[in-house]
Design a protein around this motif. Sequence first.
Motif, PDB file in Angstrom:
ATOM      1  N   UNK A 287       1.002  -1.349  -0.204  1.00 27.31           N
ATOM      2  CA  UNK A 287      -0.043  -0.027   0.060  1.00 27.31           C
ATOM      3  C   UNK A 287       0.736   1.168  -0.014  1.00 27.31           C
ATOM      4  N   UNK A 288       0.163   2.283  -0.249  1.00 29.96           N
ATOM      5  CA  UNK A 288       1.157   3.721  -0.249  1.00 29.96           C
ATOM      6  C   UNK A 288       1.401   4.085   1.390  1.00 29.96           C
ATOM      7  N   UNK A 289       2.533   4.509   1.390  1.00 32.27           N
ATOM      8  CA  UNK A 289       3.090   4.318   2.768  1.00 32.27           C
ATOM      9  C   UNK A 289       3.673   6.040   3.061  1.00 32.27           C
ATOM     10  N   UNK A 290       2.924   6.473   4.059  1.00 29.39           N
ATOM     11  CA  UNK A 290       3.498   7.879   4.431  1.00 29.39           C
ATOM     12  C   UNK A 290       4.918   7.957   5.109  1.00 29.39           C
ATOM     13  N   UNK A 291       5.635   8.836   4.323  1.00 28.88           N
ATOM     14  CA  UNK A 291       7.100   8.886   4.720  1.00 28.88           C
ATOM     15  C   UNK A 291       7.324  10.141   5.568  1.00 28.88           C
TER      16      UNK A 291
ATOM     17  N   UNK B 116       4.520   4.175  -9.943  1.00 32.03           N
ATOM     18  CA  UNK B 116       4.377   5.563 -10.144  1.00 32.03           C
ATOM     19  C   UNK B 116       2.889   6.010 -10.616  1.00 32.03           C
ATOM     20  N   UNK B 117       2.740   7.301 -10.198  1.00 33.93           N
ATOM     21  CA  UNK B 117       1.728   8.002 -10.889  1.00 33.93           C
ATOM     22  C   UNK B 117       1.807   8.207 -12.261  1.00 33.93           C
ATOM     23  N   UNK B 118       0.750   8.321 -12.920  1.00 37.01           N
ATOM     24  CA  UNK B 118       0.692   8.754 -14.385  1.00 37.01           C
ATOM     25  C   UNK B 118       1.545   9.852 -14.551  1.00 37.01           C
ATOM     26  N   UNK B 119       2.521   9.991 -15.646  1.00 37.12           N
ATOM     27  CA  UNK B 119       3.394  11.237 -15.626  1.00 37.12           C
ATOM     28  C   UNK B 119       4.696  11.349 -14.970  1.00 37.12           C
ATOM     29  N   UNK B 120       4.703  10.267 -13.920  1.00 37.57           N
ATOM     30  CA  UNK B 120       5.976  10.107 -13.211  1.00 37.57           C
ATOM     31  C   UNK B 120       6.748   8.841 -13.474  1.00 37.57           C
ATOM     32  N   UNK B 121       7.962   8.866 -13.065  1.00 32.50           N
ATOM     33  CA  UNK B 121       8.587   7.496 -13.139  1.00 32.50           C
ATOM     34  C   UNK B 121       9.191   7.155 -11.872  1.00 32.50           C
ATOM     35  N   UNK B 122       9.117   7.894 -10.811  1.00 26.93           N
ATOM     36  CA  UNK B 122       9.367   7.592  -9.521  1.00 26.93           C
ATOM     37  C   UNK B 122       8.175   7.220  -8.633  1.00 26.93           C
ATOM     38  N   UNK B 123       8.550   6.628  -7.498  1.00 26.44           N
ATOM     39  CA  UNK B 123       7.225   6.112  -6.441  1.00 26.44           C
ATOM     40  C   UNK B 123       7.001   6.888  -5.461  1.00 26.44           C
ATOM     41  N   UNK B 124       6.979   8.217  -5.647  1.00 30.88           N
ATOM     42  CA  UNK B 124       6.652   9.150  -4.597  1.00 30.88           C
ATOM     43  C   UNK B 124       5.483  10.276  -5.211  1.00 30.88           C
ATOM     44  N   UNK B 125       4.543  10.242  -4.033  1.00 26.40           N
ATOM     45  CA  UNK B 125       3.631  11.343  -4.065  1.00 26.40           C
ATOM     46  C   UNK B 125       3.899  12.564  -3.128  1.00 26.40           C
ATOM     47  N   UNK B 126       3.983  13.615  -3.617  1.00 28.92           N
ATOM     48  CA  UNK B 126       4.595  14.629  -2.743  1.00 28.92           C
ATOM     49  C   UNK B 126       3.526  16.042  -2.707  1.00 28.92           C
ATOM     50  N   UNK B 127       3.674  16.610  -1.584  1.00 28.66           N
ATOM     51  CA  UNK B 127       3.288  18.109  -1.731  1.00 28.66           C
ATOM     52  C   UNK B 127       4.108  19.010  -0.645  1.00 28.66           C
ATOM     53  N   UNK B 128       4.603  19.880  -1.081  1.00 28.77           N
ATOM     54  CA  UNK B 128       5.698  20.846  -0.236  1.00 28.77           C
ATOM     55  C   UNK B 128       5.071  22.143  -0.403  1.00 28.77           C
ATOM     56  N   UNK B 129       4.830  22.838   0.601  1.00 25.85           N
ATOM     57  CA  UNK B 129       4.124  24.075   0.522  1.00 25.85           C
ATOM     58  C   UNK B 129       4.742  25.206   1.243  1.00 25.85           C
ATOM     59  N   UNK B 130       5.001  26.210   0.887  1.00 21.79           N
ATOM     60  CA  UNK B 130       5.656  27.474   1.778  1.00 21.79           C
ATOM     61  C   UNK B 130       4.662  28.400   1.831  1.00 21.79           C
ATOM     62  N   UNK B 131       4.155  28.871   3.198  1.00 21.41           N
ATOM     63  CA  UNK B 131       2.935  29.846   3.211  1.00 21.41           C
ATOM     64  C   UNK B 131       3.499  30.932   4.100  1.00 21.41           C
ATOM     65  N   UNK B 132       3.219  32.264   3.421  1.00 20.34           N
ATOM     66  CA  UNK B 132       3.563  33.260   4.075  1.00 20.34           C
ATOM     67  C   UNK B 132       2.264  34.043   4.449  1.00 20.34           C
ATOM     68  N   UNK B 133       2.229  34.638   5.664  1.00 17.51           N
ATOM     69  CA  UNK B 133       0.862  35.218   5.993  1.00 17.51           C
ATOM     70  C   UNK B 133      -0.318  34.557   5.534  1.00 17.51           C
TER      71      UNK B 133
END
Length: 95
Positions: free
Chosen positions: A2-6, A29-46
């Motif tokens: 299963x998908x594993x939260x890293x 991999x997700x469609x459009x990717x060749x690696x086995x990661x799903x990610x979301x990195x966000x930088x939030x200001x104010x």
Amino acid sequence: MKAQLLLKRKLILSEATFAELVIWQLPIPLDGSVHHYKYRLAYVVNGVCVLRYDNEAGKGNHLHINGQELSYCFVSYEQLLKDFFAHIKLMENQQ
């Protein structure tokens, strides 16, 4: 497998800024990717997301900045984090 939260973390960088990091390891991999990661990195200001690295099925690896969506060349999990934090540092130095 299963998908594993890293990684799932919210980092307070200052009174007005934080980074939110979410990375999953996928069985395929997700469609459009060749690696086995799903990610979301966000930088939030104010309360506004000013930088986001992510990948979506069919769209592949990309980042969002200044209302634009730009391609991102994913190399590794470690490099993704390095690139994201280097980008934040660059943005902070431009303020």
